[in-house]
Design a protein around this motif. Sequence first.
Motif, PDB file in Angstrom:
ATOM      1  N   GLY A  30      62.814 -15.967  40.585  1.00 35.03           N
ATOM      2  CA  GLY A  30      61.672 -16.461  39.814  1.00 35.03           C
ATOM      3  C   GLY A  30      61.263 -15.531  38.691  1.00 35.03           C
ATOM      4  O   GLY A  30      60.366 -15.852  37.901  1.00 35.03           O
ATOM      5  N   ALA A  31      61.908 -14.386  38.570  1.00 38.82           N
ATOM      6  CA  ALA A  31      61.550 -13.404  37.539  1.00 38.82           C
ATOM      7  C   ALA A  31      61.891 -13.931  36.155  1.00 38.82           C
ATOM      8  O   ALA A  31      62.902 -14.607  35.961  1.00 38.82           O
ATOM      9  CB  ALA A  31      62.275 -12.090  37.795  1.00 38.82           C
ATOM     10  N   ILE A  32      61.039 -13.588  35.165  1.00 38.81           N
ATOM     11  CA  ILE A  32      61.223 -14.123  33.820  1.00 38.81           C
ATOM     12  C   ILE A  32      61.854 -13.128  32.856  1.00 38.81           C
ATOM     13  O   ILE A  32      62.375 -13.527  31.820  1.00 38.81           O
ATOM     14  CB  ILE A  32      59.867 -14.607  33.248  1.00 38.81           C
ATOM     15  CG1 ILE A  32      58.858 -13.450  33.240  1.00 38.81           C
ATOM     16  CG2 ILE A  32      59.337 -15.780  34.054  1.00 38.81           C
ATOM     17  CD1 ILE A  32      57.524 -13.812  32.593  1.00 38.81           C
ATOM     18  N   ASP A  33      61.807 -11.844  33.174  1.00 38.04           N
ATOM     19  CA  ASP A  33      62.433 -10.848  32.300  1.00 38.04           C
ATOM     20  C   ASP A  33      62.708  -9.585  33.116  1.00 38.04           C
ATOM     21  O   ASP A  33      62.463  -9.544  34.331  1.00 38.04           O
ATOM     22  CB  ASP A  33      61.551 -10.526  31.078  1.00 38.04           C
ATOM     23  CG  ASP A  33      60.146 -10.066  31.458  1.00 38.04           C
ATOM     24  OD1 ASP A  33      59.959  -9.563  32.593  1.00 38.04           O
ATOM     25  OD2 ASP A  33      59.216 -10.192  30.639  1.00 38.04           O
ATOM     26  N   LEU A  34      63.244  -8.558  32.460  1.00 41.58           N
ATOM     27  CA  LEU A  34      63.626  -7.334  33.161  1.00 41.58           C
ATOM     28  C   LEU A  34      62.442  -6.685  33.868  1.00 41.58           C
ATOM     29  O   LEU A  34      62.539  -6.300  35.037  1.00 41.58           O
ATOM     30  CB  LEU A  34      64.252  -6.336  32.178  1.00 41.58           C
ATOM     31  CG  LEU A  34      64.564  -4.951  32.752  1.00 41.58           C
ATOM     32  CD1 LEU A  34      65.594  -5.042  33.867  1.00 41.58           C
ATOM     33  CD2 LEU A  34      65.036  -4.002  31.654  1.00 41.58           C
ATOM     34  N   ASP A  35      61.311  -6.550  33.164  1.00 40.66           N
ATOM     35  CA  ASP A  35      60.146  -5.924  33.790  1.00 40.66           C
ATOM     36  C   ASP A  35      59.720  -6.688  35.034  1.00 40.66           C
ATOM     37  O   ASP A  35      59.351  -6.093  36.050  1.00 40.66           O
ATOM     38  CB  ASP A  35      58.978  -5.862  32.801  1.00 40.66           C
ATOM     39  CG  ASP A  35      59.174  -4.780  31.747  1.00 40.66           C
ATOM     40  OD1 ASP A  35      59.814  -3.775  32.066  1.00 40.66           O
ATOM     41  OD2 ASP A  35      58.710  -4.972  30.612  1.00 40.66           O
ATOM     42  N   ASP A  36      59.792  -8.013  34.972  1.00 35.17           N
ATOM     43  CA  ASP A  36      59.404  -8.839  36.116  1.00 35.17           C
ATOM     44  C   ASP A  36      60.395  -8.662  37.265  1.00 35.17           C
ATOM     45  O   ASP A  36      60.004  -8.616  38.439  1.00 35.17           O
ATOM     46  CB  ASP A  36      59.324 -10.301  35.696  1.00 35.17           C
ATOM     47  CG  ASP A  36      58.494 -11.148  36.659  1.00 35.17           C
ATOM     48  OD1 ASP A  36      57.726 -10.552  37.446  1.00 35.17           O
ATOM     49  OD2 ASP A  36      58.622 -12.377  36.635  1.00 35.17           O
ATOM     50  N   VAL A  37      61.686  -8.565  36.953  1.00 30.57           N
ATOM     51  CA  VAL A  37      62.693  -8.313  37.992  1.00 30.57           C
ATOM     52  C   VAL A  37      62.390  -7.014  38.719  1.00 30.57           C
ATOM     53  O   VAL A  37      62.394  -6.948  39.956  1.00 30.57           O
ATOM     54  CB  VAL A  37      64.116  -8.251  37.392  1.00 30.57           C
ATOM     55  CG1 VAL A  37      65.111  -7.733  38.440  1.00 30.57           C
ATOM     56  CG2 VAL A  37      64.563  -9.616  36.900  1.00 30.57           C
ATOM     57  N   VAL A  38      62.115  -5.958  37.962  1.00 32.44           N
ATOM     58  CA  VAL A  38      61.860  -4.649  38.570  1.00 32.44           C
ATOM     59  C   VAL A  38      60.565  -4.672  39.375  1.00 32.44           C
ATOM     60  O   VAL A  38      60.514  -4.163  40.494  1.00 32.44           O
ATOM     61  CB  VAL A  38      61.823  -3.548  37.489  1.00 32.44           C
ATOM     62  CG1 VAL A  38      61.382  -2.212  38.090  1.00 32.44           C
ATOM     63  CG2 VAL A  38      63.191  -3.400  36.839  1.00 32.44           C
ATOM     64  N   ARG A  39      59.525  -5.275  38.817  1.00 32.66           N
ATOM     65  CA  ARG A  39      58.239  -5.346  39.539  1.00 32.66           C
ATOM     66  C   ARG A  39      58.386  -6.111  40.854  1.00 32.66           C
ATOM     67  O   ARG A  39      57.887  -5.687  41.897  1.00 32.66           O
ATOM     68  CB  ARG A  39      57.167  -6.013  38.666  1.00 32.66           C
ATOM     69  CG  ARG A  39      56.545  -5.114  37.625  1.00 32.66           C
ATOM     70  CD  ARG A  39      55.284  -5.735  37.061  1.00 32.66           C
ATOM     71  NE  ARG A  39      55.561  -7.005  36.399  1.00 32.66           N
ATOM     72  CZ  ARG A  39      55.790  -7.131  35.095  1.00 32.66           C
ATOM     73  NH1 ARG A  39      55.778  -6.061  34.315  1.00 32.66           N
ATOM     74  NH2 ARG A  39      56.009  -8.328  34.567  1.00 32.66           N
ATOM     75  N   ARG A  40      59.050  -7.251  40.787  1.00 36.75           N
ATOM     76  CA  ARG A  40      59.245  -8.052  42.001  1.00 36.75           C
ATOM     77  C   ARG A  40      60.106  -7.303  43.015  1.00 36.75           C
ATOM     78  O   ARG A  40      59.843  -7.336  44.225  1.00 36.75           O
ATOM     79  CB  ARG A  40      59.901  -9.388  41.649  1.00 36.75           C
ATOM     80  CG  ARG A  40      58.975 -10.376  40.974  1.00 36.75           C
ATOM     81  CD  ARG A  40      59.743 -11.598  40.491  1.00 36.75           C
ATOM     82  NE  ARG A  40      58.868 -12.569  39.847  1.00 36.75           N
ATOM     83  CZ  ARG A  40      58.553 -13.758  40.348  1.00 36.75           C
ATOM     84  NH1 ARG A  40      59.048 -14.138  41.508  1.00 36.75           N
ATOM     85  NH2 ARG A  40      57.766 -14.577  39.691  1.00 36.75           N
ATOM     86  N   SER A  41      61.156  -6.641  42.539  1.00 38.20           N
ATOM     87  CA  SER A  41      62.073  -5.938  43.439  1.00 38.20           C
ATOM     88  C   SER A  41      61.374  -4.819  44.193  1.00 38.20           C
ATOM     89  O   SER A  41      61.548  -4.663  45.407  1.00 38.20           O
ATOM     90  CB  SER A  41      63.255  -5.364  42.647  1.00 38.20           C
ATOM     91  OG  SER A  41      63.962  -6.370  41.974  1.00 38.20           O
ATOM     92  N   VAL A  42      60.570  -4.027  43.488  1.00 39.56           N
ATOM     93  CA  VAL A  42      59.942  -2.879  44.128  1.00 39.56           C
ATOM     94  C   VAL A  42      58.861  -3.333  45.109  1.00 39.56           C
ATOM     95  O   VAL A  42      58.695  -2.764  46.189  1.00 39.56           O
ATOM     96  CB  VAL A  42      59.407  -1.893  43.067  1.00 39.56           C
ATOM     97  CG1 VAL A  42      58.128  -2.372  42.404  1.00 39.56           C
ATOM     98  CG2 VAL A  42      59.227  -0.507  43.655  1.00 39.56           C
ATOM     99  N   ARG A  43      58.136  -4.411  44.757  1.00 35.78           N
ATOM    100  CA  ARG A  43      57.129  -4.952  45.687  1.00 35.78           C
ATOM    101  C   ARG A  43      57.794  -5.538  46.925  1.00 35.78           C
ATOM    102  O   ARG A  43      57.348  -5.330  48.057  1.00 35.78           O
ATOM    103  CB  ARG A  43      56.302  -6.026  44.983  1.00 35.78           C
ATOM    104  CG  ARG A  43      55.210  -5.476  44.076  1.00 35.78           C
ATOM    105  CD  ARG A  43      54.606  -6.550  43.190  1.00 35.78           C
ATOM    106  NE  ARG A  43      54.413  -7.812  43.877  1.00 35.78           N
ATOM    107  CZ  ARG A  43      54.507  -9.008  43.283  1.00 35.78           C
ATOM    108  NH1 ARG A  43      54.834  -9.090  42.004  1.00 35.78           N
ATOM    109  NH2 ARG A  43      54.300 -10.106  43.978  1.00 35.78           N
TER     110      ARG A  43
END
Length: 339
Positions: free
Chosen positions: A98-111
Amino acid sequence: MLEERRLDVLRAIVEEFVLSNEPVGSKLLAERHQLGVSPATVRNDMSTLEEEGYITQPHTSAGRIPTDKGYRLFVDRLSGVKPLSRAERRAIQSFLEGAIDLDDVVRRSVRLLAQLTRQVAVVQYPSLSCSGVRHIEIVTITPVRLLLVLITDTGRVEQRVVEVPEPVDDPTVSELRTVLNAALNGRRLADAPEAVANLPDEARPGLRPHLNMLITVVMEALVDKPEERIALAGTANLTRSAIDFADTLRPLLEALEEQVVLLKLIGEVRDLDTVTVRIGHENSVDALRSTSVVATGYGRGASALGGLGVVGPRRMDYPGTMAAVQAVAKYVGDLLGAD
């Protein structure tokens, strides 16, 4: 057979201690685990394990707890990383996709990693040194000031303002954009210097001063001085295990605030096929000697883009934590490595 039985005893001690945080006695082991021997034999095995430094007795008349050496043997002798359930894998996939960009991928992954392991999670942004160029954009701010935007194939975006020697019009900006993209698109950043070395000589005279300036900025910003970034989540999880850190929780929290420490923990892990576990005194940072660090690399094929992992007490569920780290790394690598 004797060695395998003692390993079974050690495994049982680790599992019980992880669950209860209480020293483990021979009677409890004989009752709860199918060891196939009497409590007296278990006591003898525990004495041998203690003599060899795998377990220790925290105080007189207490049971035993694992040492760093005992945890290390336990981890090294795991038959394999415990697989996640199909439901867990589906949940990870759907959350990350569901991530929309790189920052979102990283934020979702770490959470997600912090929630799955209940530890402190650390995710390194894709390293610039391992990335390639997807596109270069040049935007006019003023006639003598340009914005250079470089987009990598991992979705990372780097921006730099460039002062050019003399005013440039829109056709010239378009030409500069075309020349740089022709030379760099699809190239690894490590190969960028060679790719642009002859561009000024091959360009028309009026373009050369501007091209030289842009190339200098690209090289300085993205090759000579790559900025590595880290995302952190789950620090509050340490409070649930505060008893495991005695008086060392504050220095640990201070260490986790230092990006250079986190990069040392995670950024050096490049093996995509192996989950690395550093236990207690195997960690080189003094404040982390009471912790275990479980980490692996993520990327495309055999190429690592970065690392991710968790920091927690030595008394952790190693099989479960290693499985979660490995699974999240796989999905992050698939997402960021996709063309």
